[in-house]
Design an enzyme around this catalytic site. Structure first.
Site, mmCIF file in Angstrom:
data_model
loop_
_atom_site.group_PDB
_atom_site.id
_atom_site.type_symbol
_atom_site.label_atom_id
_atom_site.label_comp_id
_atom_site.label_asym_id
_atom_site.label_seq_id
_atom_site.Cartn_x
_atom_site.Cartn_y
_atom_site.Cartn_z
ATOM 1 C CE1 TYR A 247 -11.214 9.213 -4.041
ATOM 2 C CE2 TYR A 247 -12.108 10.040 -1.987
ATOM 3 C CZ TYR A 247 -12.102 10.029 -3.360
ATOM 4 O OH TYR A 247 -12.972 10.829 -4.066
ATOM 5 C CE1 TYR B 154 -10.747 -1.165 12.063
ATOM 6 C CE2 TYR B 154 -12.237 -1.627 10.232
ATOM 7 C CZ TYR B 154 -11.463 -0.738 10.949
ATOM 8 O OH TYR B 154 -11.385 0.577 10.557
ATOM 9 C CD GLN C 269 -7.744 -0.762 9.189
ATOM 10 O OE1 GLN C 269 -6.549 -0.518 9.396
ATOM 11 N NE2 GLN C 269 -8.560 0.086 8.596
ATOM 12 C CG HIS D 175 -15.593 -1.193 12.329
ATOM 13 N ND1 HIS D 175 -16.045 -0.053 12.963
ATOM 14 C CD2 HIS D 175 -15.197 -0.807 11.084
ATOM 15 C CE1 HIS D 175 -15.937 0.977 12.148
ATOM 16 N NE2 HIS D 175 -15.425 0.548 11.002
ATOM 17 C CD GLU E 232 -2.608 1.369 2.562
ATOM 18 O OE1 GLU E 232 -3.649 0.702 2.595
ATOM 19 O OE2 GLU E 232 -2.195 2.094 3.506
ATOM 20 N N GLY F 107 -14.969 5.077 4.935
ATOM 21 C CA GLY F 107 -14.148 6.185 5.414
ATOM 22 C C GLY F 107 -14.428 6.448 6.882
ATOM 23 C CG HIS G 245 -7.430 2.497 -0.839
ATOM 24 N ND1 HIS G 245 -7.180 2.441 0.517
ATOM 25 C CD2 HIS G 245 -6.667 1.514 -1.389
ATOM 26 C CE1 HIS G 245 -6.312 1.468 0.773
ATOM 27 N NE2 HIS G 245 -5.976 0.905 -0.379
#
Length: 288
Positions: A49, A144, A175, A148, A17, A107, A76
Site C-alpha cells: 500500500y 507472525y 511475515q 507479533h 510481493e 499498518g 495491500h
C-alpha cells in the site's frame, strides 16, 4: 481470479510481493519490474500500500500493471491512518479496476502516535469487516510466526489471529522468517486452535549483509547461527552474498515443500533477477 481459488486449485503456489515507487516519475521503472517478474509466471503478485509519504494511486497503478501482464493482483490496504471515507474510496477504485483480492492490514503505528477519539480503525479485523460490507472481495491477512511485536505472548497472538480469520479472512501470509522450525511450530498451533485457512510462508531472500538488520526490525524474527555464519563468510563480497542468499532462500522453500507446505510468498524487494533465480531453482519441484 481470487487468490482463494488459486490456493485451492494449485498443488504448489509461488507468489511475489512488489512495492510501488515513492515518486510518480519512477512508476515506469516499477512497471518494468512487474513485466520482468511476470516472465517467471508467479501464481499471483501482491503490491504494498504505497510507500512512505505516497498516495494510494501508486498502488492502484501497479496493481493494474500486474493484471495487464496476465497475473492475478493482490492489493495491500492499510487502515490505521485512513478515514472510513478513504477506505471506501480505495476499495471502490479496486472494484472499478477489477481487482478481487485485498490483503487487509492495520499498518505500523508511527512513533508517538496516539489513537484519537475519532479513530475508526484500530485493528485489522475492523478493516476486514468494512471491506466485506463494500463488496465481494477475497480478503487475506498477515501473521507472525514468531509472535507479533505488540502481543504479550503466543496465546494472545493466536487469539487475535483467530478473531481476524473468523471475521472473514480467507488466507494468511506470514511475515518473513529464516528458521523453518519456527514456522512449523506456528503452523501446528494455528491448526490446533482452529485456524484452518491456507497459511502462505513468506520468504525474504537476503542478498546483502545490511539487509538482515532492517529485516529483523520489521518482522521481529530470529536468525539462525547458520545464516550468521553465511554473512560472516560472504557479507563483504556482494556477488557471493547475493548468491548465498538466493541459495539459502531456495533451500528454505524446498524444505517447506518437503514438509507439506505448498504455498510460498517471496518478498522480492523489486529484484526480478533474485526472484527469477529462485524460481529457476524450483522449476522441476514446482511442476512435479
Amino acid at each position: 481470479m481470487k487468490v482463494s481459488q488459486i490456493l485451492n486449485e494449485s498443488r504448489v503456489t509461488v507468489s511475489y510481493e512488489v512495492f510501488p515507487p515513492k515518486q510518480w516519475d519512477k512508476i515506469d521503472g516499477t512497471k518494468a519490474v512487474v513485466q520482468e517478474m511476470s516472465k517467471s509466471h508467479p501464481s499471483f503478485m501482491s503490491v504494498t500500500y504505497g510507500a512512505a509519504g505516497t498516495k494510494s494511486g501508486f498502488t492502484r497503478e501497479i496493481a493494474k500493471e500486474i493484471s495487464n501482464n496476465g497475473i492475478t493482483p493482490l492489493s495491500h490496504l492499510t487502515c490505521l491512518t485512513s478515514t472510513r471515507d478513504k477506505i471506501h474510496q480505495v476499495v471502490g477504485e479496486l472494484k472499478e479496476d477489477g481487482v478481487e483480492n485485498i490483503l487487509a492490514l492495520r499498518g505500523d503505528i508511527p512513533q508517538g502516535f496516539e489513537f484519537p477519539d475519532t479513530q475508526y480503525f484500530e485493528h485489522a479485523y475492523q478493516l476486514v469487516n468494512e471491506i466485506k460490507s463494500i463488496g465481494d472481495f477475497c480478503i487475506g491477512g498477515a501473521c507472525y510466526p514468531e509472535i507479533h511485536p505488540e502481543s504479550k505472548n503466543r496465546v494472545e497472538d493466536i487469539e487475535y489471529l483467530k478473531q481476524k480469520v473468523d471475521c472473514g479472512v480467507e488466507f494468511l501470509t506470514t511475515q518473513m522468517f529464516f528458521d523453518n522450525d519456527k514456522f512449523f511450530n506456528f503452523y501446528e498451533m494455528c491448526r490446533i486452535k482452529g485456524i484452518n485457512v491456507p497459511i502462505i510462508a513468506g520468504i525474504m531472500p537476503i542478498t546483502n549483509a545490511n539487509q538482515i538488520r532492517h529485516s529483523i526490525e520489521l518482522s521481529n524474527c530470529s536468525v539462525p547461527d547458520k545464516f550468521y555464519r553465511i554473512m560472516d563468510r560472504f557479507g563483504d563480497n556482494p556477488e557471493s552474498m547475493k548468491q548465498a542468499g538466493i541459495v539459502y532462500a531456495t533451500e528454505q522453500i524446498i524444505d517447506l515443500m518437503a514438509n507439506g507446505i505448498n504455498n510460498i510468498h517471496i518478498y522480492t524487494m523489486n529484484k526480478p533477477d533474485v526472484a527469477g533465480a529462485i524460481m529457476n531453482g524450483l522449476s522441476a519441484i514446482i511442476n512435479e
